[in-house]
Scaffold this motif. Structure first.
Motif, PDB file in Angstrom:
ATOM      1  N   ALA A  25      42.539  13.701  -2.909  1.00 11.93           N
ATOM      2  CA  ALA A  25      41.417  13.799  -3.838  1.00 11.93           C
ATOM      3  C   ALA A  25      40.135  13.496  -3.072  1.00 11.93           C
ATOM      4  O   ALA A  25      40.131  12.663  -2.157  1.00 11.93           O
ATOM      5  CB  ALA A  25      41.591  12.824  -5.004  1.00 11.93           C
ATOM      6  N   PRO A  26      39.032  14.158  -3.399  1.00 14.05           N
ATOM      7  CA  PRO A  26      37.769  13.942  -2.685  1.00 14.05           C
ATOM      8  C   PRO A  26      37.089  12.643  -3.107  1.00 14.05           C
ATOM      9  O   PRO A  26      36.079  12.633  -3.816  1.00 14.05           O
ATOM     10  CB  PRO A  26      36.946  15.174  -3.087  1.00 14.05           C
ATOM     11  CG  PRO A  26      37.452  15.538  -4.439  1.00 14.05           C
ATOM     12  CD  PRO A  26      38.925  15.203  -4.427  1.00 14.05           C
ATOM     13  N   MET A  34      37.539  18.082  -9.712  1.00 17.15           N
ATOM     14  CA  MET A  34      37.727  16.621  -9.728  1.00 17.15           C
ATOM     15  C   MET A  34      36.405  15.884  -9.632  1.00 17.15           C
ATOM     16  O   MET A  34      36.277  14.739 -10.118  1.00 17.15           O
ATOM     17  CB  MET A  34      38.637  16.203  -8.574  1.00 17.15           C
ATOM     18  CG  MET A  34      40.030  16.761  -8.627  1.00 17.15           C
ATOM     19  SD  MET A  34      41.052  16.159  -7.244  1.00 17.15           S
ATOM     20  CE  MET A  34      42.574  17.029  -7.536  1.00 17.15           C
ATOM     21  N   ARG A  60      39.566  23.735  -6.951  1.00 15.56           N
ATOM     22  CA  ARG A  60      40.379  22.662  -7.560  1.00 15.56           C
ATOM     23  C   ARG A  60      39.765  21.295  -7.310  1.00 15.56           C
ATOM     24  O   ARG A  60      39.715  20.444  -8.219  1.00 15.56           O
ATOM     25  CB  ARG A  60      41.794  22.730  -6.992  1.00 15.56           C
ATOM     26  CG  ARG A  60      42.730  21.656  -7.525  1.00 15.56           C
ATOM     27  CD  ARG A  60      44.113  21.801  -6.932  1.00 15.56           C
ATOM     28  NE  ARG A  60      44.124  21.565  -5.503  1.00 15.56           N
ATOM     29  CZ  ARG A  60      44.231  20.344  -4.952  1.00 15.56           C
ATOM     30  NH1 ARG A  60      44.317  19.272  -5.723  1.00 15.56           N
ATOM     31  NH2 ARG A  60      44.254  20.214  -3.664  1.00 15.56           N
ATOM     32  N   LEU A  61      39.257  21.070  -6.086  1.00 23.16           N
ATOM     33  CA  LEU A  61      38.695  19.765  -5.769  1.00 23.16           C
ATOM     34  C   LEU A  61      37.312  19.574  -6.364  1.00 23.16           C
ATOM     35  O   LEU A  61      36.923  18.453  -6.702  1.00 23.16           O
ATOM     36  CB  LEU A  61      38.643  19.602  -4.244  1.00 23.16           C
ATOM     37  CG  LEU A  61      40.007  19.610  -3.545  1.00 23.16           C
ATOM     38  CD1 LEU A  61      39.838  19.496  -2.039  1.00 23.16           C
ATOM     39  CD2 LEU A  61      40.896  18.492  -4.071  1.00 23.16           C
ATOM     40  N   GLN A  64      41.090  25.624  -1.468  1.00 21.72           N
ATOM     41  CA  GLN A  64      41.260  24.512  -2.403  1.00 21.72           C
ATOM     42  C   GLN A  64      39.935  23.983  -2.945  1.00 21.72           C
ATOM     43  O   GLN A  64      39.915  22.973  -3.633  1.00 21.72           O
ATOM     44  CB  GLN A  64      41.994  23.364  -1.694  1.00 21.72           C
ATOM     45  CG  GLN A  64      43.367  23.703  -1.182  1.00 21.72           C
ATOM     46  CD  GLN A  64      44.341  23.949  -2.334  1.00 21.72           C
ATOM     47  OE1 GLN A  64      44.270  23.278  -3.355  1.00 21.72           O
ATOM     48  NE2 GLN A  64      45.235  24.907  -2.158  1.00 21.72           N
ATOM     49  N   LYS A  65      38.840  24.668  -2.653  1.00 22.51           N
ATOM     50  CA  LYS A  65      37.527  24.145  -3.049  1.00 22.51           C
ATOM     51  C   LYS A  65      37.375  24.042  -4.565  1.00 22.51           C
ATOM     52  O   LYS A  65      36.901  23.025  -5.081  1.00 22.51           O
ATOM     53  CB  LYS A  65      36.419  25.017  -2.465  1.00 22.51           C
ATOM     54  CG  LYS A  65      35.027  24.547  -2.847  1.00 22.51           C
ATOM     55  CD  LYS A  65      33.931  25.446  -2.308  1.00 22.51           C
ATOM     56  CE  LYS A  65      32.565  24.981  -2.781  1.00 22.51           C
ATOM     57  NZ  LYS A  65      31.477  25.843  -2.269  1.00 22.51           N
ATOM     58  N   LEU A 120      44.374  17.589   3.739  1.00 25.60           N
ATOM     59  CA  LEU A 120      44.934  18.400   2.656  1.00 25.60           C
ATOM     60  C   LEU A 120      46.449  18.523   2.734  1.00 25.60           C
ATOM     61  O   LEU A 120      47.065  19.092   1.842  1.00 25.60           O
ATOM     62  CB  LEU A 120      44.311  19.796   2.671  1.00 25.60           C
ATOM     63  CG  LEU A 120      43.020  19.974   1.869  1.00 25.60           C
ATOM     64  CD1 LEU A 120      42.504  21.383   1.997  1.00 25.60           C
ATOM     65  CD2 LEU A 120      43.226  19.624   0.412  1.00 25.60           C
TER      66      LEU A 120
END
Length: 416
Positions: free
Chosen positions: A367-368, A414, A410-411, A407-408, A361
């Motif tokens: 990006a995941p 995606m 936001r990701l 940040q969960k 991070l």
């Protein structure tokens, strides 16, 4: 022999002695090089010849490098020692404060500082004396070593730190705290509180002939959770896991933080319980014993298999009473056939909070996209960075506010 002249060898003309000194610098930079490898390297250079720079580089590379993560350190040291002696002066400027003038700063790449520090071991840059430079210069030096140094270390990536910076960072990590708020139990205890105690009231009234004179109250019991840490020690995580384990040692041995017990596990290709080692008061002895116990240090990564072993063998033993789980890994699983999502789901269901610290991070464009990260992300309660001291300081805030998912969100957007 024209290429030989371009290499600008050190003052000692004996090639064997130069290779020995080069190997000694590699060892100080962290590569596991013993006398046997040095002898092999000298014999390999004698057999391959010393006519072209590329052949000489790859001959030494084959003798001294055994893991992918060691390539960058070797490349930096080779450039420092064999090709460009003036680069040493540039690297020294990254390691010592400048006194006169303003230096144009450049962020050193990973392993550059450790490489230069290993090669420059025992050497010091010539600095003017305070009486020659004046009181203003002396004051600026003192300030750069107090306020700015501490602030810079807090935000500096563990991978980018030199040996001296890492030592200072470990001292800062030893002073960090990770307090946890208590958990209100459904059970109560006979102490004055805000809940009515009807049974206690009737018992007190019966002792007075059945007359109710006042009401008895009670309060909920307070309990503290366990802290369970699962730390990835594979090759890509080695620098971060060492720093995190220093932090966990201070948490495990400092009283008054509220944890019932602290349990620590490492995993790479297998799961290892290092809880009893972290209880040793001396941090160096504790981590040395933990490293000896974990034989897969800086090896491969089998996250799903190790989480399966934890869920099967250890979950019921250490996850009771609403345990908080810290998972430190980059999520890059090397086993394509493992069901990582299922193991992560089971771990998340048994934990009160599952906080995932991922050093990746630190990149703004993260990006995941990796398969392992996509399978793990939905099952953690909080997804946060874990690459520097400031990110570890933020753990206390995450524990105090369980609704903060980091940040969960936001990701996860995606992945939708």
């Amino acid at each position: 022999m024209a290429e030989l002249a371009e290499l600008e060898l050190p003052d000692d003309p004996k090639l064997a002695r130069n290779i020995t000194h080069f190997a000694r610098a590699l060892r100080k930079a962290g590569l596991p090089i013993g006398p046997g490898r040095v002898v092999e390297a000298i014999r390999a250079v004698e057999a391959a010849g010393f006519t072209e720079r590329a052949d000489f580089y790859w001959t030494l590379h084959a003798c001294f490098v055994s893991k992918p993560e060691e390539r960058q350190v070797f490349a930096q040291l080779f450039r420092l020692y064999w090709r460009d002696p003036r680069y040493l002066e540039q690297m020294m400027s990254f390691m010592t404060p400048m006194v006169r003038g303003v230096q144009e700063e450049r962020r050193a790449q990973a392993a550059e500082k450790r490489a230069a520090e290993a090669l420059l071991d025992g050497q010091e840059r010539d600095l003017p004396r305070p009486e020659e430079a004046g009181e203003e210069v002396a004051t600026s030096i003192d300030a750069s070593h107090t306020i700015s140094t501490g602030e810079r270390l807090r935000s500096l990536d563990f991978e980018q730190m030199s040996g001296a910076e890492m030592a200072a960072a470990k001292r800062m990590l030893a002073r960090l705290r990770l307090p946890v708020p208590p958990i209100q139990s459904r059970r109560t205890q006979a102490l004055p509180g805000h809940l009515p105690d009807w049974q206690g009231t009737m018992r007190k009234a019966m002792r007075r002939g059945g007359e109710v004179t006042d009401f008895v109250t009670k309060r909920r019991r307070v309990r503290y959770p366990n802290l369970v840490v699962l730390c990835d020690i594979s090759g890509s995580m080695s620098h971060y896991s060492r720093a995190v384990l220093h932090f966990l040692h201070s948490v495990a041995n400092r009283e008054g933080q509220g944890w019932a017990q602290v349990h620590a596990f490492t995993f790479g290709t297998r799961l290892t319980n290092i809880t009893r080692h972290l209880r040793t008061r001396d941090v160096d002895a504790a981590l040395a014993a933990a490293g000896a116990e974990a034989q897969d240090w800086e090896g491969g990564t089998r996250i799903a298999a190790c989480l399966h072993d934890f869920n099967r063998d250890w979950s019921r033993r250490v996850m009771g009473q609403g345990a908080v789980v810290l998972l430190i890994t980059d999520g890059l699983d090397r086993d394509p056939d493992a069901d990582l999502g299922r193991e992560m789901e089971r771990l998340g269901l048994t934990a009160r909070q599952l906080i995932w610290l991922n050093p990746l991070l630190r990149w703004e464009g993260f990006a995941p996209k990796a398969r392992g990260i996509m399978q793990m992300l939905p099952h953690c309660s909080s997804f946060r960075a874990g690459h520097n001291i400031a990110s570890l300081e933020g753990l206390a805030e995450a524990l105090a506010r369980p609704e903060d998912a980091g940040q969960k969100a936001r990701l996860m957007a995606m992945l939708a």
